[in-house]
Design a protein around this motif. Structure first.
Motif, PDB file in Angstrom:
ATOM      1  N   ASP B  54      -4.267  15.586  42.962  1.00 58.40           N
ATOM      2  CA  ASP B  54      -5.620  15.414  43.122  1.00 58.40           C
ATOM      3  C   ASP B  54      -6.241  14.515  44.396  1.00 58.40           C
ATOM      4  OD1 ASP B  54      -6.224  15.693  39.632  1.00 58.40           O
ATOM      5  OD2 ASP B  54      -6.270  17.373  41.164  1.00 58.40           O
ATOM      6  N   ASP B  55      -4.941  13.928  44.903  1.00 59.86           N
ATOM      7  CA  ASP B  55      -5.407  13.189  46.020  1.00 59.86           C
ATOM      8  C   ASP B  55      -5.851  14.041  47.281  1.00 59.86           C
ATOM      9  OD1 ASP B  55      -2.924  10.640  46.426  1.00 59.86           O
ATOM     10  OD2 ASP B  55      -4.779  10.821  45.454  1.00 59.86           O
ATOM     11  N   LYS B  56      -6.651  13.552  48.026  1.00 56.20           N
ATOM     12  CA  LYS B  56      -7.272  14.330  49.237  1.00 56.20           C
ATOM     13  C   LYS B  56      -7.061  13.546  50.493  1.00 56.20           C
ATOM     14  CE  LYS B  56     -11.206  16.475  49.476  1.00 56.20           C
ATOM     15  NZ  LYS B  56     -12.700  16.707  49.916  1.00 56.20           N
ATOM     16  N   GLY B  57      -6.189  14.162  51.266  1.00 52.93           N
ATOM     17  CA  GLY B  57      -5.986  13.546  52.787  1.00 52.93           C
ATOM     18  C   GLY B  57      -6.803  14.067  53.617  1.00 52.93           C
ATOM     19  N   SER B  58      -7.173  12.868  54.511  1.00 50.21           N
ATOM     20  CA  SER B  58      -8.213  13.656  55.593  1.00 50.21           C
ATOM     21  C   SER B  58      -7.988  12.828  57.011  1.00 50.21           C
ATOM     22  CB  SER B  58      -9.409  13.221  55.113  1.00 50.21           C
ATOM     23  OG  SER B  58      -9.764  12.039  54.806  1.00 50.21           O
ATOM     24  N   ASN B  59      -8.048  13.597  57.998  1.00 52.14           N
ATOM     25  CA  ASN B  59      -7.856  12.750  59.376  1.00 52.14           C
ATOM     26  C   ASN B  59      -8.486  13.617  60.416  1.00 52.14           C
ATOM     27  OD1 ASN B  59      -7.154  11.099  61.270  1.00 52.14           O
ATOM     28  ND2 ASN B  59      -5.128  11.943  61.468  1.00 52.14           N
ATOM     29  N   LYS B  60      -9.391  13.244  61.299  1.00 52.64           N
ATOM     30  CA  LYS B  60      -9.803  13.956  62.197  1.00 52.64           C
ATOM     31  C   LYS B  60     -10.617  15.209  62.121  1.00 52.64           C
ATOM     32  CE  LYS B  60      -6.099  12.535  65.500  1.00 52.64           C
ATOM     33  NZ  LYS B  60      -5.056  12.753  66.483  1.00 52.64           N
ATOM     34  N   GLY B  61     -11.314  15.118  60.996  1.00 56.91           N
ATOM     35  CA  GLY B  61     -12.083  16.341  60.358  1.00 56.91           C
ATOM     36  C   GLY B  61     -11.226  17.433  59.680  1.00 56.91           C
ATOM     37  N   PHE B  62      -9.945  17.021  59.636  1.00 59.52           N
ATOM     38  CA  PHE B  62      -9.211  18.067  58.668  1.00 59.52           C
ATOM     39  C   PHE B  62      -9.010  17.283  57.360  1.00 59.52           C
ATOM     40  CE2 PHE B  62      -7.261  20.953  61.758  1.00 59.52           C
ATOM     41  CZ  PHE B  62      -7.218  20.214  63.136  1.00 59.52           C
ATOM     42  N   GLU B  63      -8.750  18.184  56.238  1.00 55.71           N
ATOM     43  CA  GLU B  63      -8.608  17.849  54.892  1.00 55.71           C
ATOM     44  C   GLU B  63      -7.667  18.773  54.075  1.00 55.71           C
ATOM     45  OE1 GLU B  63     -13.015  16.191  53.556  1.00 55.71           O
ATOM     46  OE2 GLU B  63     -12.407  18.286  53.059  1.00 55.71           O
ATOM     47  N   ALA B  64      -7.162  18.006  53.284  1.00 61.43           N
ATOM     48  CA  ALA B  64      -6.203  18.957  52.291  1.00 61.43           C
ATOM     49  C   ALA B  64      -6.248  18.074  51.017  1.00 61.43           C
ATOM     50  CB  ALA B  64      -4.903  18.941  52.945  1.00 61.43           C
ATOM     51  N   THR B  65      -6.195  18.978  49.880  1.00 57.55           N
ATOM     52  CA  THR B  65      -6.107  18.360  48.638  1.00 57.55           C
ATOM     53  C   THR B  65      -4.937  18.743  47.747  1.00 57.55           C
ATOM     54  OG1 THR B  65      -8.590  18.376  48.414  1.00 57.55           O
ATOM     55  CG2 THR B  65      -7.158  18.364  46.206  1.00 57.55           C
ATOM     56  N   TYR B  66      -4.166  17.692  47.259  1.00 57.82           N
ATOM     57  CA  TYR B  66      -2.942  18.079  46.503  1.00 57.82           C
ATOM     58  C   TYR B  66      -3.244  18.896  45.054  1.00 57.82           C
ATOM     59  CZ  TYR B  66       1.748  16.434  44.629  1.00 57.82           C
ATOM     60  OH  TYR B  66       2.993  16.281  44.268  1.00 57.82           O
ATOM     61  N   ARG B  67      -3.178  19.840  44.960  1.00 56.09           N
ATOM     62  CA  ARG B  67      -3.407  20.647  43.681  1.00 56.09           C
ATOM     63  C   ARG B  67      -2.057  20.983  43.096  1.00 56.09           C
ATOM     64  NH1 ARG B  67      -8.682  19.871  43.251  1.00 56.09           N
ATOM     65  NH2 ARG B  67      -9.722  20.963  44.943  1.00 56.09           N
ATOM     66  N   LYS B  68      -1.762  20.219  41.979  1.00 58.18           N
ATOM     67  CA  LYS B  68      -0.372  20.290  41.292  1.00 58.18           C
ATOM     68  C   LYS B  68      -0.428  21.673  40.364  1.00 58.18           C
ATOM     69  CE  LYS B  68       2.842  17.594  38.285  1.00 58.18           C
ATOM     70  NZ  LYS B  68       2.762  18.553  37.261  1.00 58.18           N
ATOM     71  N   GLU B  69      -1.693  22.155  39.808  1.00 57.31           N
ATOM     72  CA  GLU B  69      -1.602  23.299  39.105  1.00 57.31           C
ATOM     73  C   GLU B  69      -1.416  24.474  40.002  1.00 57.31           C
ATOM     74  OE1 GLU B  69      -4.152  21.142  39.587  1.00 57.31           O
ATOM     75  OE2 GLU B  69      -5.987  22.148  40.461  1.00 57.31           O
ATOM     76  N   THR B  70      -1.893  24.489  41.050  1.00 53.67           N
ATOM     77  CA  THR B  70      -1.401  25.815  41.724  1.00 53.67           C
ATOM     78  C   THR B  70      -0.253  25.436  43.036  1.00 53.67           C
ATOM     79  OG1 THR B  70      -3.158  25.351  43.383  1.00 53.67           O
ATOM     80  CG2 THR B  70      -3.583  26.797  41.765  1.00 53.67           C
ATOM     81  N   THR B  71       0.191  24.434  42.938  1.00 49.23           N
ATOM     82  CA  THR B  71       1.281  23.734  43.904  1.00 49.23           C
ATOM     83  C   THR B  71       0.920  24.138  45.345  1.00 49.23           C
ATOM     84  OG1 THR B  71       2.708  25.940  43.470  1.00 49.23           O
ATOM     85  CG2 THR B  71       3.267  23.968  42.204  1.00 49.23           C
ATOM     86  N   SER B  72      -0.360  23.584  45.529  1.00 53.63           N
ATOM     87  CA  SER B  72      -0.742  24.048  46.699  1.00 53.63           C
ATOM     88  C   SER B  72      -1.164  22.722  47.737  1.00 53.63           C
ATOM     89  CB  SER B  72      -1.962  25.026  46.823  1.00 53.63           C
ATOM     90  OG  SER B  72      -2.958  24.358  46.029  1.00 53.63           O
ATOM     91  N   PHE B  73      -1.306  22.746  49.126  1.00 54.14           N
ATOM     92  CA  PHE B  73      -1.850  21.878  49.791  1.00 54.14           C
ATOM     93  C   PHE B  73      -2.377  22.298  51.107  1.00 54.14           C
ATOM     94  CE2 PHE B  73      -2.375  17.574  50.650  1.00 54.14           C
ATOM     95  CZ  PHE B  73      -1.645  17.029  52.045  1.00 54.14           C
ATOM     96  N   HIS B  74      -3.577  23.039  50.964  1.00 50.46           N
ATOM     97  CA  HIS B  74      -4.182  23.881  51.874  1.00 50.46           C
ATOM     98  C   HIS B  74      -4.761  23.181  53.038  1.00 50.46           C
ATOM     99  CE1 HIS B  74      -2.969  27.026  49.632  1.00 50.46           C
ATOM    100  NE2 HIS B  74      -3.919  27.223  48.896  1.00 50.46           N
ATOM    101  N   LEU B  75      -4.687  23.439  54.194  1.00 46.12           N
ATOM    102  CA  LEU B  75      -5.210  22.426  55.317  1.00 46.12           C
ATOM    103  C   LEU B  75      -6.550  23.225  55.661  1.00 46.12           C
ATOM    104  CD1 LEU B  75      -4.921  20.146  57.364  1.00 46.12           C
ATOM    105  CD2 LEU B  75      -4.038  21.815  58.880  1.00 46.12           C
ATOM    106  N   GLU B  76      -7.716  22.330  55.850  1.00 45.92           N
ATOM    107  CA  GLU B  76      -9.058  23.007  56.172  1.00 45.92           C
ATOM    108  C   GLU B  76      -9.675  22.016  57.210  1.00 45.92           C
ATOM    109  OE1 GLU B  76     -10.351  25.249  52.056  1.00 45.92           O
ATOM    110  OE2 GLU B  76     -11.072  23.210  52.376  1.00 45.92           O
ATOM    111  N   LYS B  77     -10.587  22.757  57.976  1.00 48.89           N
ATOM    112  CA  LYS B  77     -11.375  21.979  58.895  1.00 48.89           C
ATOM    113  C   LYS B  77     -12.399  23.074  58.975  1.00 48.89           C
ATOM    114  CE  LYS B  77     -11.713  19.625  63.462  1.00 48.89           C
ATOM    115  NZ  LYS B  77     -11.221  19.381  64.752  1.00 48.89           N
TER     116      LYS B  77
END
Lengths: 113, 114
Positions: B54-77
Protein backbone atom coordinates in the motif's frame (compact mmCIF):
# COMPACT_ATOMS: atom_id res chain seq x y z
CA UNK A 1 29.74 14.88 -4.93
CA UNK A 2 31.01 12.93 -7.94
CA UNK A 3 28.87 10.05 -9.16
CA UNK A 4 29.81 6.49 -9.96
CA UNK A 5 32.44 6.41 -12.70
CA UNK A 6 33.27 3.52 -14.98
CA UNK A 7 36.23 3.09 -17.27
CA UNK A 8 36.60 2.57 -20.07
CA UNK A 9 33.24 3.59 -21.53
CA UNK A 10 33.68 1.55 -24.69
CA UNK A 11 35.78 -1.48 -25.44
CA UNK A 12 36.27 -3.78 -28.41
CA UNK A 13 37.86 -7.19 -27.93
CA UNK A 14 38.11 -10.43 -29.87
CA UNK A 15 37.01 -13.89 -28.83
CA UNK A 16 39.40 -15.61 -26.45
CA UNK A 17 40.84 -12.42 -25.03
CA UNK A 18 40.28 -11.22 -21.51
CA UNK A 19 39.07 -7.84 -20.31
CA UNK A 20 39.12 -5.82 -17.09
CA UNK A 21 36.54 -3.16 -16.33
CA UNK A 22 36.86 -0.61 -13.54
CA UNK A 23 34.33 1.07 -11.30
CA UNK A 24 34.90 3.92 -8.84
CA UNK A 25 32.01 4.27 -6.39
CA UNK A 26 30.66 7.44 -4.86
CA UNK A 27 32.93 8.65 -2.08
CA UNK A 28 32.05 6.90 1.17
CA UNK A 29 30.16 4.06 -0.49
CA UNK A 30 31.49 0.64 0.47
CA UNK A 31 29.24 -1.64 -1.55
CA UNK A 32 29.71 -2.15 -5.29
CA UNK A 33 27.48 -4.31 -7.47
CA UNK A 34 27.87 -5.31 -11.11
CA UNK A 35 25.14 -6.03 -13.65
CA UNK A 36 25.20 -7.20 -17.25
CA UNK A 37 22.67 -5.74 -19.69
CA UNK A 38 21.98 -7.44 -23.02
CA UNK A 39 19.04 -7.18 -25.43
CA UNK A 40 18.27 -10.87 -25.04
CA UNK A 41 18.69 -11.46 -21.31
CA UNK A 42 18.01 -7.97 -19.99
CA UNK A 43 19.64 -6.85 -16.76
CA UNK A 44 21.26 -9.61 -14.75
CA UNK A 45 23.11 -9.43 -11.47
CA UNK A 46 26.75 -10.51 -11.55
CA UNK A 47 28.11 -9.96 -8.04
CA UNK A 48 28.33 -7.58 -5.09
CA UNK A 49 31.35 -6.59 -3.05
CA UNK A 50 31.49 -5.00 0.36
CA UNK A 51 34.67 -4.13 2.23
CA UNK A 52 36.78 -6.13 -0.24
CA UNK A 53 34.64 -9.27 0.19
CA UNK A 54 32.25 -10.80 -2.31
CA UNK A 55 28.90 -11.03 -0.53
CA UNK A 56 26.57 -12.08 -3.31
CA UNK A 57 27.00 -13.77 -6.65
CA UNK A 58 24.68 -14.24 -9.60
CA UNK A 59 24.47 -17.20 -11.97
CA UNK A 60 27.40 -16.53 -14.24
CA UNK A 61 30.25 -18.88 -15.19
CA UNK A 62 33.59 -18.71 -13.46
CA UNK A 63 35.02 -16.71 -16.38
CA UNK A 64 33.43 -13.71 -14.71
CA UNK A 65 35.26 -12.56 -11.62
CA UNK A 66 35.72 -9.42 -9.64
CA UNK A 67 37.50 -7.81 -6.77
CA UNK A 68 37.32 -4.76 -4.59
CA UNK A 69 40.19 -2.72 -3.27
CA UNK A 70 40.62 -1.05 0.10
CA UNK A 71 39.47 2.29 -1.36
CA UNK A 72 36.22 0.55 -2.49
CA UNK A 73 37.10 0.76 -6.17
CA UNK A 74 36.13 -2.43 -7.94
CA UNK A 75 37.20 -4.28 -11.03
CA UNK A 76 35.53 -7.08 -12.91
CA UNK A 77 37.36 -9.42 -15.20
CA UNK A 78 36.06 -11.62 -17.97
CA UNK A 79 38.43 -14.26 -19.29
CA UNK A 80 38.22 -16.20 -22.55
CA UNK A 81 35.71 -13.81 -24.05
CA UNK A 82 32.77 -15.17 -26.05
CA UNK A 83 30.58 -13.35 -28.54
CA UNK A 84 27.71 -13.55 -26.06
CA UNK A 85 29.66 -11.46 -23.56
CA UNK A 86 28.97 -8.39 -25.68
CA UNK A 87 26.92 -6.22 -23.36
CA UNK A 88 26.64 -3.07 -21.32
CA UNK A 89 28.22 -3.68 -17.93
CA UNK A 90 26.78 -1.50 -15.19
CA UNK A 91 28.27 -0.82 -11.81
CA UNK A 92 26.26 0.47 -8.86
CA UNK A 93 27.37 1.67 -5.45
CA UNK A 94 25.68 2.19 -2.12
CA UNK A 95 26.70 2.94 1.43
CA UNK A 96 26.32 -0.58 2.76
CA UNK A 97 24.40 -2.59 0.19
CA UNK A 98 21.15 -0.78 0.79
CA UNK A 99 19.42 -1.10 -2.57
CA UNK A 100 17.18 1.85 -1.77
CA UNK A 101 20.16 4.21 -1.95
CA UNK A 102 21.99 2.57 -4.81
CA UNK A 103 23.42 4.69 -7.63
CA UNK A 104 24.38 3.39 -11.05
CA UNK A 105 27.26 4.42 -13.26
CA UNK A 106 26.97 5.06 -17.02
CA UNK A 107 28.28 1.61 -17.90
CA UNK A 108 31.02 0.13 -20.04
CA UNK A 109 29.90 -1.10 -23.44
CA UNK A 110 31.87 -4.19 -24.44
CA UNK A 111 31.81 -5.53 -27.98
CA UNK A 112 33.35 -8.94 -28.62
CA UNK A 113 34.21 -9.71 -32.25
CA UNK B 1 12.70 -17.68 -7.77
CA UNK B 2 11.79 -14.03 -7.86
CA UNK B 3 10.70 -12.53 -11.17
CA UNK B 4 9.27 -9.33 -12.65
CA UNK B 5 7.03 -9.08 -15.70
CA UNK B 6 6.54 -5.83 -17.59
CA UNK B 7 4.32 -4.95 -20.50
CA UNK B 8 5.95 -5.15 -23.90
CA UNK B 9 7.00 -1.95 -25.59
CA UNK B 10 7.44 0.32 -27.24
CA UNK B 11 4.71 2.50 -25.84
CA UNK B 12 4.12 5.50 -28.09
CA UNK B 13 2.17 8.45 -26.72
CA UNK B 14 1.51 12.04 -27.64
CA UNK B 15 2.67 14.78 -25.33
CA UNK B 16 0.31 15.36 -22.37
CA UNK B 17 -1.21 11.87 -22.66
CA UNK B 18 -1.73 9.62 -19.64
CA UNK B 19 0.85 6.90 -19.10
CA UNK B 20 0.50 3.47 -17.54
CA UNK B 21 3.23 0.84 -17.65
CA UNK B 22 2.16 -2.44 -16.08
CA UNK B 23 4.43 -4.40 -13.77
CA UNK B 24 3.67 -7.59 -11.86
CA UNK B 25 6.01 -9.60 -9.70
CA UNK B 26 6.53 -13.01 -8.17
CA UNK B 27 8.42 -13.24 -4.91
CA UNK B 28 8.58 -15.64 -2.02
CA UNK B 29 9.11 -12.97 0.60
CA UNK B 30 8.09 -9.35 1.03
CA UNK B 31 10.11 -7.47 -1.55
CA UNK B 32 10.83 -3.81 -2.00
CA UNK B 33 9.76 -2.55 -5.41
CA UNK B 34 11.46 -0.02 -7.66
CA UNK B 35 11.09 1.77 -10.94
CA UNK B 36 14.28 2.75 -12.74
CA UNK B 37 14.64 4.88 -15.88
CA UNK B 38 17.39 4.66 -18.49
CA UNK B 39 17.89 7.54 -20.89
CA UNK B 40 19.77 6.90 -24.16
CA UNK B 41 23.46 6.30 -23.60
CA UNK B 42 23.19 6.48 -19.81
CA UNK B 43 23.04 4.19 -16.82
CA UNK B 44 20.01 3.57 -14.63
CA UNK B 45 18.43 6.20 -12.41
CA UNK B 46 16.13 5.34 -9.53
CA UNK B 47 12.75 6.92 -10.30
CA UNK B 48 10.73 5.81 -7.29
CA UNK B 49 10.37 3.02 -4.76
CA UNK B 50 8.00 1.40 -2.27
CA UNK B 51 9.02 -0.88 0.54
CA UNK B 52 5.75 -2.31 1.84
CA UNK B 53 2.19 -3.03 0.79
CA UNK B 54 0.00 0.00 0.00
CA UNK B 55 3.02 2.33 -0.09
CA UNK B 56 2.91 4.84 -2.93
CA UNK B 57 6.19 5.95 -4.47
CA UNK B 58 6.27 9.21 -6.39
CA UNK B 59 8.79 11.41 -8.16
CA UNK B 60 8.75 13.92 -11.04
CA UNK B 61 5.01 13.37 -11.59
CA UNK B 62 5.36 9.58 -11.76
CA UNK B 63 3.55 7.38 -9.23
CA UNK B 64 3.29 3.69 -8.43
CA UNK B 65 1.44 1.89 -5.64
CA UNK B 66 2.59 -1.39 -4.09
CA UNK B 67 -0.39 -3.74 -4.42
CA UNK B 68 0.26 -6.96 -2.56
CA UNK B 69 -3.13 -8.47 -3.35
CA UNK B 70 -2.50 -8.23 -7.10
CA UNK B 71 1.33 -8.43 -6.85
CA UNK B 72 1.56 -5.32 -9.00
CA UNK B 73 3.47 -2.03 -9.10
CA UNK B 74 2.14 -0.18 -12.14
CA UNK B 75 3.82 3.09 -13.14
CA UNK B 76 1.58 6.06 -13.97
CA UNK B 77 1.97 9.66 -15.02
CA UNK B 78 -0.86 12.03 -15.71
CA UNK B 79 0.75 14.06 -18.50
CA UNK B 80 3.91 12.86 -20.27
CA UNK B 81 6.49 15.10 -21.91
CA UNK B 82 8.89 14.47 -24.78
CA UNK B 83 11.69 14.47 -22.20
CA UNK B 84 10.13 11.36 -20.56
CA UNK B 85 11.13 9.27 -23.59
CA UNK B 86 13.33 6.53 -22.15
CA UNK B 87 13.32 2.88 -21.12
CA UNK B 88 11.60 2.11 -17.82
CA UNK B 89 12.51 -0.91 -15.68
CA UNK B 90 10.50 -2.38 -12.85
CA UNK B 91 12.60 -4.20 -10.26
CA UNK B 92 12.38 -5.91 -6.91
CA UNK B 93 14.68 -6.89 -4.10
CA UNK B 94 14.18 -9.03 -1.07
CA UNK B 95 17.04 -8.50 1.32
CA UNK B 96 15.41 -10.90 3.77
CA UNK B 97 16.50 -13.71 1.46
CA UNK B 98 20.07 -12.55 2.04
CA UNK B 99 20.55 -11.56 -1.57
CA UNK B 100 21.41 -7.88 -1.98
CA UNK B 101 20.57 -7.75 -5.67
CA UNK B 102 17.89 -6.34 -7.91
CA UNK B 103 15.74 -8.55 -10.13
CA UNK B 104 14.68 -6.54 -13.16
CA UNK B 105 11.87 -6.76 -15.65
CA UNK B 106 12.67 -6.67 -19.35
CA UNK B 107 12.09 -2.93 -19.65
CA UNK B 108 9.49 -0.89 -21.50
CA UNK B 109 10.53 1.71 -24.03
CA UNK B 110 8.43 4.89 -23.94
CA UNK B 111 8.37 7.21 -26.93
CA UNK B 112 6.59 10.53 -26.49
CA UNK B 113 5.82 12.48 -29.65
CA UNK B 114 5.34 16.27 -29.69
Amino acid sequence: KAGVTQTPRYLIKTRGQQVTLSCSPISGHRSVSWYQQTPGQGLQFLFEYFSETQRNKGNFPGRFSGRQFSNSRSEMNVSTLELGDSALYLCASSLSGDLETQYFGPGTRLLVL
Amino acid sequence: GDSVTQMEGPVTLSEEAFLTINCTYTATGYPSLFWYVQYPGEGLQLLLKATKADDKGSNKGFEATYRKETTSFHLEKGSVQVSDSAVYFCALSDIRTGRRALTFGSGTRLQVQP
